[in-house]
Each structure stands twice: as structure tokens, then as C-alpha cells.
Design an enzyme around this catalytic site. Structure first.
Site, short mmCIF file in Angstrom:
data_model
loop_
_atom_site.label_atom_id
_atom_site.label_comp_id
_atom_site.label_asym_id
_atom_site.label_seq_id
_atom_site.Cartn_x
_atom_site.Cartn_y
_atom_site.Cartn_z
CD GLU A 168 132.05 13.54 29.37
OE1 GLU A 168 132.01 12.89 28.23
OE2 GLU A 168 132.52 14.77 29.08
CE LYS A 177 133.45 23.72 32.45
NZ LYS A 177 134.79 24.61 32.77
CG ASP A 181 139.46 24.42 37.23
OD1 ASP A 181 139.24 25.13 36.28
OD2 ASP A 181 139.51 24.96 38.51
CE LYS A 204 132.13 26.75 35.38
NZ LYS A 204 132.71 28.01 34.68
CB CYS A 228 141.51 60.90 34.62
SG CYS A 228 142.32 59.55 34.12
CB CYS A 232 145.48 62.32 32.10
SG CYS A 232 143.87 62.41 31.93
CB CYS A 267 139.26 59.53 31.34
SG CYS A 267 140.66 60.64 30.63
CB CYS A 301 144.10 59.74 29.47
SG CYS A 301 144.37 58.77 30.93
#
Length: 662
Positions: A108, A110, A112, A305, A399, A402, A417, A422
Site C-alpha cells: 500500500e 504510505k 503522508d 521509507k 554554556c 548561564c 552544562c 541553568c
């Protein structure tokens, strides 16, 4: 204006709808159809007591909901496993042919779109629901009724469920985006997003204008209506008036399946709707039942796919994002480019090692790949197109949120981090807690949480449950009126009723995904039971290893984590596993792993599985060393052989009946 004329018009309009939207063979002009519809509406206006839910007039929209209600599916709506090439397809075939050498497949397209379950009661559409998390979806009946290819009535007595895909044809999508562009509104990225956004409109008038359509492709109870193959089930629902995909094909072997895939790959762009692959199913329904399921997917079906689409664009910058665990991820900022049906402006670069290995630089022309819903990624840079202005990648040391020094953990490519305070990490944790697979708090999405955090309303998970204290301040925010606030508070209160596994997953303990959370909750029944479990008990559970035990130990030894649990408990969040049913009776099956095989006379396969679950059994679809009992009907096959080899206790249907007193 008589009742008989009303019924005559309804019958005519339903026939014309079917011929136009299902058979693609219109038999009357638009003018004639519109004249009949106007006559029908005129009669119904004069006699509102004659209006029924299945009247063609009810398809035009107009119903406006305050919010979506949840629907628990009668049977789980599972997803499919994915394959990406011919070798994987043949591996799937080899697994099937080990049990059924002469297997036949159905292929079948597929589609979307958005999966939907349609449930009919005595021939009338009872409700339509989204897939949701597979167990609980949303009631979208008011929008389903606007899709003219979906029948409002069928010739069937009793309950009947059929599943399929709601989608937006390319023609409808292009027209919708044209209208939105003229109105200065944001365009939809692809037909799938447009379809999903349309069926989740509270106002059905909007959905009615979007030109949605639907293909139906599965009957969960096909065997019960006399079908022996999947193809027979498709023919059956087609006779009932449902629209099925005409490109579906029965294939006698895997060579024919691969030929179909190649053929559809070439035709893909010429189809009037988007597809993202091919679904391959075992045709024989009895084979399907015996092959069974894993925890997430059926073993008798797979989705091929299409290869990921690749495009070239320019990488303008590299920025860094942080996840709820503190992991820092480099991301490419791209010149906008359309790939796999949507416009891409960002793509993941994964980690420092990946960027340096591929030698990706700011200013490079790069190849970007995206397949379906997978996050876009940068595949490689085009070094031959460099002009000397490109800048080499440099991993950050602190980071970006922070300023804390980043740490690269042993045996990992990622930087973290470690600052528990943070802001970005806190925001990500709250987003995860409120997400659909966790506490599923409708109306508390990523942007809202970030806005509430910056305004000081929600600084931690606990604050979600005191948002009502900021009611007036929130209602002062543009776009957040009384109805939005009421719906949000109602969703927050409803989340307190969630079963334990939702909360456990929402806590974000490293290594505990949705499935593991469900396994742990089912085993320990309560949060206290889990937090007080011994290491030995934890390790005895399927798929639980040292890493997960260490994560649980860190969580339950952390004062802040325990304080969070206690606070949530005090304000009324459920801490127990709610999926268990009351045991029918004490039996030897309570707490045991049981598998069923062969053809049964006493009950259908589903009925005996449900019955065993109510006896406290863990019912599985396969035999392993952990199986305690195998219940055999007639013509038991490979499962019986495997059970005998493993020493699993085998029980005939007669012995089962005697054991439980049936």
C-alpha cells in the site's frame, strides 16, 4: 416539504457524494448538487426536529468546540517499523518465511497524513479520533464529518471500527497556501502539517474549507466479519462505501514487492497526494495473528521509507542549544531550502567530533538531508566550493545560557552544562514534563512555557500546578483570554489523574523512556514501590540494566528530587499505576508470562488475551525463556516447538478451561 422528500434528497446527495469523492466519477453537475443541498437545508430549517447527525447538511461545518476531549482506543493504534533499502526488505521477508514459506504480501502507498480511527455504532458514525499516543487520542468527529469521502452511515449492525489516513491533496494544499499568502498569514510547510492542523481546529467550519480527504486501510476486527485476508478486508470496506487506495497491490513474493516499490518511487511525484513510502503487510489474517507484535509494532508489517532527500544550501552560522540533561548540541543555521516537503532553516550537527570529522565550516555550501519527520542533518560540506572566507568550527567552552564551564564526559562525544540552576535546562525539563507522552498538558507547549518562565510564572515543575495564582496576569497577555485560561487550568488539573507511568516519564530520569516507565510502573504499581525497590529487584526486570539502576539510585538519593515527589503527592497528583484491572479470580496465571497460539474454540484470540490479562497475566506474542505458560489451540506451530525446546509449560485449551473453571 414532506419528510419523504427529505429522505429522498438525503439519499440522492449521499449517492452523489460517494460517486464524486470515493469513485471519482461525478454523475451530476455542481449546480444540481447545490440545488438539492439548498432544498435539504430549507426543509431542515423549517423542521429542525428532522435533522439527523448523518444528514449531508451536517458536513458543511459550523460546530465549534471549547476543547478536544480524549478518547481511549478500543485497541491500540500501533506504529510501523521502518526499513530503508532492499537488503532490509529481504531480511523482513526472511523472518516471515521462516514461519510461512509461501507468504503473500499486500503493498500500500504510505499516505503522508494523519492516522484516524472511525467507529460506527449500528451503522452510524459514532466518533472519529486521532492516533494520539496509540492508547488515547482526541475526538475530532466534528471535523471528520466535513470530509465528504467518509460515509456518515454504513450498512452494518453493531459496532464497527475502520482505520486510515486523513490527508490534504496537493491541489487543496496549494490553494490553501495561496489564500494564506494573500491574507498575509504564515504558510504551511507541507500537506501533512496542513492536514494535521485542519483536523485539530475547534471550529469545524475551518476544516470544511480545507479540502481534506481520507483513505481507509485497516479493519481491526476483519476476521470477525468473515475476512481471511487483508485484501478481502479492503474489498469489504470498499463495498461499505469507504474510500480505499486504488494503487494497492497483492504481491506473491518479495521480488514483486520490490518491483512495486521501484514503480511507485518513479510515480511518486505525479500522484495527487504526498506519500513517504510503501507499507508491506502479510496478506493472510491468521498469519498476522500468529506472527503477533512487539511492544511497539506488528511483526507482520513494515514500512519502506523512501531514501532521504538531499539538497545543497549555504551554512550561515553555527549556534548551540541545550537539552534537559544539559547536553550542548551544535546546530547549523542555513539559507532556507525546501527538502522532503518542508522548508528547512536549521539542521543538527550532532556534536564536536562530527563537525570536525566532516570539516564543516561557517560559510560552507553543505548537503542537507531530511527523511520524513527526522530532524534535518548536515551530511557533508562541499569543500570544492570554498572561496577562503569560511570559518573553522570552534567548540564553545562555557554554556551559552548561564556561562558555566562545559564538561565533556568520559566515553561521550557531547559536552554538558552541569549547572543545575541553568535557565535553559530548567525550561527543557518543564517542556518535557508537560509534553504529550509525559503529562500531556494541553495548551502548555514549548513557546508558552518559555514565555511563562521568563515572566516568572513557572520556574520549576511544581509551579505548573499553581499557575492559577497568576490568572489575571496571564489573561493580560495578548491572545490569552478567559477561555484559554480556563482550558489550561482544566488541562493541568486533569493531568493529576494520569497513571504513574506518565509521571515517571515526565520526571526525565536518564534512561527511562516512555516504554521503560510503563514497565517499571506496571511492576511496582506505585511511586513509593519503585523508590523503595532493591537493586536486585530492579535488575530482575526485563531491559533494566546497571545504567538505569544508577539513574534511579541518583534520583532517589537526591533531596530535591524527593522533595518534588512529595510536593506533587501533596497537591494531589496520582502516584499509582492505573492500567491494572481487578482480578477476576485468583489463578496460577497471576503474575506469570503467558503466550497463546493455534486456533481456539472457546474464545477468539483477543478474548482469551483480555481474559488472561484480567487474571493478572502478562500476555506476550512470542515464546522465550521467560515464558511461563503456552496455551495451545488447534494447529499450533513454531511457538509450540520453541516452547518444547525451552521447557515452557504447555497447556491445551481443554486444560486451560479446566484450570479457570470455564
Amino acid at each position: 416539504m414532506t419528510f419523504e422528500r427529505l429522505e429522498e434528497i438525503k439519499k440522492l446527495l449521499n449517492e452523489y457524494n460517494y460517486q464524486y469523492y470515493v469513485l471519482d466519477n461525478p454523475t451530476v453537475s455542481d449546480q444540481e448538487y447545490d440545488r438539492l443541498m439548498q432544498e435539504l437545508q430549507s426543509i431542515e430549517m423549517a423542521h429542525p426536529e428532522w435533522i439527523t447527525a448523518d444528514s449531508p447538511s451536517q458536513r458543511v461545518g459550523g460546530q465549534v468546540l471549547d476543547s478536544f476531549t480524549k478518547v481511549t482506543h478500543q485497541r491500540m493504534m500501533l506504529s510501523l517499523g521502518n526499513i530503508f533499502n532492499e537488503d532490509e526488505l529481504r531480511e523482513f521477508d526472511d523472518r516471515i518465511r521462516e514461519t510461512y514459506p509461501n507468504v503473500e504480501y499486500v503493498c500500500e502507498l504510505k499516505i503522508d497524513g494523519l492516522a484516524v480511527s472511525l467507529v460506527y455504532a449500528d451503522g452510524h458514525l459514532d466518533y472519529g479520533a486521532t492516533r494520539g499516543d496509540g492508547t488515547v487520542g482526541e475526538d475530532i468527529t466534528h471535523n471528520v464529518k466535513t470530509i465528504k469521502s467518509i460515509p456518515l452511515t454504513i450498512d452494518y449492525d453493531g459496532d464497527f471500527e475502520v482505520r486510515g489516513e486523513i490527508y490534504m491533496p496537493k491541489k487543496s494544499f496549494n490553494e490553501l497556501n495561496r489564500q494564506r499568502e494573500e491574507a498575509g498569514e504564515a504558510l504551511f510547510a507541507n500537506p501533512r502539517n496542513a492536514a494535521a492542523g485542519s483536523v485539530r481546529q475547534l471550529d469545524s467550519t475551518i476544516a470544511a474549507k480545507r479540502g481534506l480527504d481520507a483513505f481507509l486501510y485497516m479493519v481491526p476486527t476483519a476476521a470477525e466479519v468473515g475476512c481471511t485476508t487483508h485484501k478481502e478486508a479492503l474489498d469489504y470496506i470498499k463495498k461499505l462505501g469507504f474510500k480505499t487506495n486504488p494503487m494497492t497491490r497483492v504481491c506473491q513474493n518479495i521480488q514483486e514487492v520490490w518491483a512495486f516499490i521501484l514503480e511507485m518511487t518513479e510515480k511518486r511525484q505525479t500522484l495527487p497526494y504526498e506519500i513517504d513510502g510503501i507499507v508491506i503487510k502479510v496478506n493472510n489474517l491468521e498469519y498476522q495473528e500468529r506472527l503477533g507484535y512487539t511492544a511497539k509494532v506488528p511483526k507482520w508489517a513494515i514500512a519502506y521509507k523512501f531514501p532521504a532527500e538531499e539538497v545543497v544550501t549555504k551554512l550561515k552560522d553555527i549556534i548551540f542549544t541545550i537539552g534537559r540533561t544539559g547536553q550542548i548540541t551544535p546546530n547549523a543555521v542555513l539559507e532556507p531550502v525546501r527538502v522532503a516537503g518542508s522548508t528547512v532553516q536549521r539542521a543538527t550537527l550532532h556534536n564536536e567530533d562530527n563537525v570536525k570529522h566532516k570539516d564543516i565550516r561557517v560559510g560552507d555550501y553543505v548537503v542537507v538531508r531530511k527523511a520524513g519527520d527526522v530532524i534535518p542533518e548536515v551530511v557533508r560540506s562541499l569543500k570544492e566550493r570554498r572561496d577562503g572566507s569560511e570559518k573553522e568550527f570552534q567548540m564553545i567552552e562555557v554554556c551559552p545560557y548561564c556561562g558555566s564551564h562545559l564538561v565533556r564526559k568520559d566515553n561521550e562525544a557531547a559536552y554538558y552544562c552541569l549547572n543545575e540552576h541553568c535557565d535553559s535546562k530548567k525550561i527543557e525539563r518543564i517542556i518535557h514534563f508537560a509534553s504529550r507522552d509525559a503529562m500531556n498538558i494541553e495548551g502548555l507547549g514549548e513557546k508558552i512555557i518559555e514565555q511563562f518562565y521568563n515572566l516568572g510564572f513557572v520556574k520549576c515543575i511544581e509551579d505548573i500546578y499553581s499557575l492559577a495564582n497568576h490568572e489575571q496576569e496571564i489573561m493580560d497577555i495578548e491572545g490569552f483570554g478567559r477561555k484559554s485560561m480556563d482550558n489550561l487550568i482544566a488541562a493541568i488539573e486533569k493531568s493529576k489523574e494520569n497513571s504513574m507511568e506518565k509521571l515517571l516519564f515526565g520526571l526525565g530520569i536518564k534512561g527511562i523512556g516512555a516504554k521503560m516507565a510503563d514497565n517499571l510502573a506496571k511492576e511496582f504499581k506505585s511511586m513509593d514501590g519503585l523508590l523503595n525497590a532493591s537493586t536486585a529487584k530492579l535488575l530482575s526486570i526485563k531491559d533494566v540494566g546497571d545504567t538505569i539502576v544508577q539513574s534511579i539510585n541518583r534520583f532517589r538519593s537526591d533531596e530535591a528530587s524527593l522533595a518534588l515527589i512529595n510536593h506533587l503527592k501533596e497537591i494531589g497528583l496520582n502516584m499509582d499505576y492505573l492500567k491494572e484491572t481487578t482480578l477476576l479470580q485468583e489463578s496460577i496465571f497471576n503474575g506469570k508470562t503467558v503466550c497463546v497460539t493455534g486456533t481456539l474454540e472457546l474464545m477468539t484470540r483477543k478474548e482469551i488475551k483480555d481474559y488472561l490479562a484480567r487474571l493478572g497475566a502478562n500476555v506476550t506474542g512470542s515464546v522465550s525463556k521467560k515464558t511461563d505458560y503456552l496455551i495451545c489451540g488447534k494447529d499450533a506451530g513454531s511457538k509450540l516447538e520453541k516452547a518444547t525446546q525451552l521447557g515452557v509449560q504447555v497447556m491445551s485449551e481443554e486444560e486451560f478451561k479446566e484450570e479457570v473453571g470455564l
